[in-house]
Design an enzyme around this catalytic site. Sequence first.
Site, PDB file in Angstrom:
ATOM      1  N   LYS A  94     -12.474  29.422 -21.257  1.00 24.58           N
ATOM      2  CA  LYS A  94     -11.095  29.206 -20.808  1.00 24.58           C
ATOM      3  C   LYS A  94     -10.483  30.552 -20.443  1.00 24.58           C
ATOM      4  CE  LYS A  94      -6.858  26.916 -22.466  1.00 24.58           C
ATOM      5  NZ  LYS A  94      -6.197  26.331 -23.643  1.00 24.58           N
ATOM      6  N   SER A 111      -4.390  21.905 -22.323  1.00 26.45           N
ATOM      7  CA  SER A 111      -4.472  22.919 -21.298  1.00 26.45           C
ATOM      8  C   SER A 111      -5.891  23.385 -20.975  1.00 26.45           C
ATOM      9  CB  SER A 111      -3.630  24.125 -21.715  1.00 26.45           C
ATOM     10  OG  SER A 111      -4.153  24.703 -22.886  1.00 26.45           O
ATOM     11  N   SER A 123      -4.771  21.131 -27.077  1.00 25.33           N
ATOM     12  CA  SER A 123      -5.343  21.638 -25.823  1.00 25.33           C
ATOM     13  C   SER A 123      -6.863  21.670 -25.765  1.00 25.33           C
ATOM     14  CB  SER A 123      -4.797  23.029 -25.502  1.00 25.33           C
ATOM     15  OG  SER A 123      -3.507  22.923 -24.956  1.00 25.33           O
TER      16      SER A 123
END
Lengths: 515, 95
Positions: free
Chosen positions: A79, A154, A178
């Site tokens: 990420k 996210s 997330s």
Amino acid sequence: MELEELTITQIHRGLTKREFSARELTEAFLDRIERFDKKISAFLTVTKDISLRQAKKIDELVSRNEEIPILAGIPFAIKDVILVEGVKCTAGSKILENYIAPYDATCIKKLKSQGAIILGKTNLDEFAMGSSTEHSAFFPTKNPHDLSRVPGGSSGGSAAAVAANFCSFALGSDTCGSIRQPAAFCGVVGLKPTYGAVSRYGLIAMASSLDQIGPITKTVEDARIVFEAISGKDPLDSTSVQYPISNIQYPISNLRIGVPKEYFTCPVGSRMDSYGAKGIDPEVEKIVRSAIQKYEKAGAKIEEISIPYSTHHSLATYYLIMPSEVSANLARYDGIKYGYSTVDQKTEKPKNLMDVYLKSRGEGFGKEVKRRIMLGTYALSAGYYDAYYLKAQKVRTLIIKNFEKAFEKVDVIMTPTTPTPAFFLGEKTQDPLSMYLSDIYMAAVSLAGLPAISIPCGKVAPHHFENRHNTRDKFNRAKYGRGQSGGGLPVGLQIIAKPFEEEKILTIAEMFKKL
Amino acid sequence: MITKKEVEHLAKLARLGLAQKEMEEIQKDLSLILDYFNLLKEVNTEGVTPTSHPISAKPYLRKDEVLKQPSEKIQKLIELAPQKEKGCIKVKSIL
């Protein structure tokens, strides 16, 4: 079976038996990204050179018959909020568009030392603030199961990359779902470890009392392998803790599973409905309940329990504590130390220091980030601190206590990960509160710092959506087409345990496929 | 309902340069979100200690001393600044 579909253990076996080389494997993933990521948009940066260089080293080790660690040669994605030295780290924001990470995050250092192969950095909501990856300053990511729908967020890029077999596993971060929510939407496994289990050094901070790094993987076994590799105490993160990961057995006949009624009830028309919570999708409820029943049939005891304040009150508490921490953490983006600055722009030069701050931040941050900074500033400002921030911190204590009480009676708690499957792109972007509500089943767990895993437990059949007389869905279908969820949309089961009981939830999650 | 003046004041406190349209949107969004927080009023928190850290681990403190860093590392950090001069980060005058 394609190379890209293999689990970590299978790859490890293949590499050591020389059925394929690390280079062949890495190239297979890079090729797949090259061919299909145009459709999904999971990656912000692909680190081809780094990955091939790393692969070469692993192949040399193997050719010398040296023993390699379990993660050696395993290609993974990260990420884009976790630093990899020398690689751009944008946090999905314009303000860090050209930021080159000056050092490795601790978890990256650990994975590099095992020889895991870095394929690239994945898309996310700006500064990890969002539940759909649509708040990325660059582009939205699509759900591999249905390109008209969001992958969740996210860590949407990471979950989509795992689901699309662009990588063997990925790292995400979870502040309020997330990791778990995109894992549920994309039909993969996502583990949010106990707060402090994985060092946050090198993770771009959002809300420091909640942020936690964790793995997104294809199987529970893979999640265990990655978690063991990245967890542990780190002198560079004072909140990190060391605890033993024991291989305790949990015979299913002794297992007591708590099912909190709050997570299954929110009928349309109830008071909560005025906040836009339509409650749980009946199809999701059916799938999750039948998953829990499988444990029951295998001998586990199911107990209906109540965890007061663990849904709406938790979400409200979260949306006070998180923005408060955000407003402090994001003060560092000042147009002076690094990142986007108005002084670099060809536009009107800033007159004074205040001007540098106002313009750099005003131009560099996106809408959701600004909204949360403003909300946090409000909650912390004179006259409101007691009524909002302090109140939320007190409710947080009660939520922790309510979980402690629940765990006196049961070993684990099972809930749906999300109230609905993946929603349409654009469905919630104009309505922040309805976007926030998609994290309703994960907020309490995050506030209490508990470990939780989301595993795929079934799919909502595509015809379910065809038959529904939902105006919002009709609107979206008109706007975005009928969707392509031919194989159905994945549903996630959330398994929660006490702090530091990752081993327990991993073991119980692993049972699921055998039930 | 949060007022426009309050939003302007908050933006200044937060050092956010917001366009007029953004101010209006945030005013509307904040009001809606703040309304949701009213839920917490019904929770009795009398005598409850606030939590700032979910896991009560012993605080970890290191010695308060400067850890010497290699000069390349320092150079790398300075390089990231938009304006620098002679190995220092340049800032507009403060006073």
